[in-house]
Design a protein around this motif. Sequence first.
Motif, PDB file in Angstrom:
ATOM      1  N   PRO A 162       0.821  -1.208   0.000  1.00 43.22           N
ATOM      2  CA  PRO A 162       0.000   0.000   0.000  1.00 43.22           C
ATOM      3  C   PRO A 162       0.861   1.266   0.000  1.00 43.22           C
ATOM      4  N   ILE A 163       0.306   2.334  -0.533  1.00 41.20           N
ATOM      5  CA  ILE A 163       0.942   3.646  -0.508  1.00 41.20           C
ATOM      6  C   ILE A 163       0.171   4.502   0.496  1.00 41.20           C
ATOM      7  N   LEU A 164       0.872   4.994   1.502  1.00 40.92           N
ATOM      8  CA  LEU A 164       0.227   5.784   2.540  1.00 40.92           C
ATOM      9  C   LEU A 164      -0.151   7.159   1.994  1.00 40.92           C
ATOM     10  N   ALA A 165      -1.239   7.734   2.537  1.00 39.41           N
ATOM     11  CA  ALA A 165      -1.748   9.005   2.013  1.00 39.41           C
ATOM     12  C   ALA A 165      -1.825  10.113   3.073  1.00 39.41           C
ATOM     13  N   GLU A 166      -2.397   9.833   4.223  1.00 37.90           N
ATOM     14  CA  GLU A 166      -2.589  10.862   5.253  1.00 37.90           C
ATOM     15  C   GLU A 166      -2.492  10.263   6.641  1.00 37.90           C
ATOM     16  N   PRO A 167      -1.955  10.993   7.600  1.00 30.36           N
ATOM     17  CA  PRO A 167      -1.285  12.283   7.443  1.00 30.36           C
ATOM     18  C   PRO A 167       0.060  12.124   6.754  1.00 30.36           C
ATOM     19  N   ASP A 168       0.499  13.176   6.071  1.00 31.89           N
ATOM     20  CA  ASP A 168       1.785  13.147   5.388  1.00 31.89           C
ATOM     21  C   ASP A 168       2.894  12.796   6.370  1.00 31.89           C
ATOM     22  N   THR A 169       3.921  12.133   5.874  1.00 33.86           N
ATOM     23  CA  THR A 169       5.020  11.767   6.751  1.00 33.86           C
ATOM     24  C   THR A 169       5.694  13.012   7.317  1.00 33.86           C
ATOM     25  N   ALA A 170       6.097  12.910   8.549  1.00 34.23           N
ATOM     26  CA  ALA A 170       6.755  13.977   9.311  1.00 34.23           C
ATOM     27  C   ALA A 170       5.818  15.133   9.650  1.00 34.23           C
ATOM     28  N   SER A 171       4.508  14.909   9.558  1.00 33.00           N
ATOM     29  CA  SER A 171       3.552  15.951   9.927  1.00 33.00           C
ATOM     30  C   SER A 171       3.614  16.227  11.421  1.00 33.00           C
ATOM     31  N   LEU A 172       3.355  17.486  11.769  1.00 35.40           N
ATOM     32  CA  LEU A 172       3.342  17.915  13.162  1.00 35.40           C
ATOM     33  C   LEU A 172       1.930  18.356  13.551  1.00 35.40           C
ATOM     34  N   ASN A 173       1.672  18.359  14.852  1.00 28.24           N
ATOM     35  CA  ASN A 173       0.393  18.840  15.394  1.00 28.24           C
ATOM     36  C   ASN A 173      -0.813  18.065  14.876  1.00 28.24           C
TER      37      ASN A 173
END
Length: 134
Positions: free
Chosen positions: A11-22
């Motif tokens: 699978p290809i991950l979609a959300e949250p984007d990698t390294a997202s904060l908060n």
Amino acid sequence: MRAFTTQLAAPILAEPDTASLNIPVNGQLVWNSVPGATSYKLLLSVNANLASPTINISNISDTSYDYTNLKSNIKYYWAVTAVNADGESNKSNTWLFTTSIAAPALLSPADKSAYVMVTDTLVWKKVSGAIKIG
């Protein structure tokens, strides 16, 4: 005649984007559909190698998962595996996100207090990970 099967794509991950904060402590993880997959497996952990997962769930029929009650200001890692009757795919790439810092809880004066002096001191509960109040 020879028969063979092919392995499912990861699978290809979609959300949250990698390294997202908060990222909220209650939210949703989303990935792209894999042709031929009948379900998915999700791992979410505070460890980059996904050891000792906080969430380890199989038989997810959709391409998203609603999580609840993660800890505030924590870095989480996650990956997904596609599954069908012939087996499972390799794990997706591992992505990470950091949850948001909790809001401070006001201790004094009490909520909806009347006749509070402008010189009174505000007191709130310390928030782990906070470096300033803004």
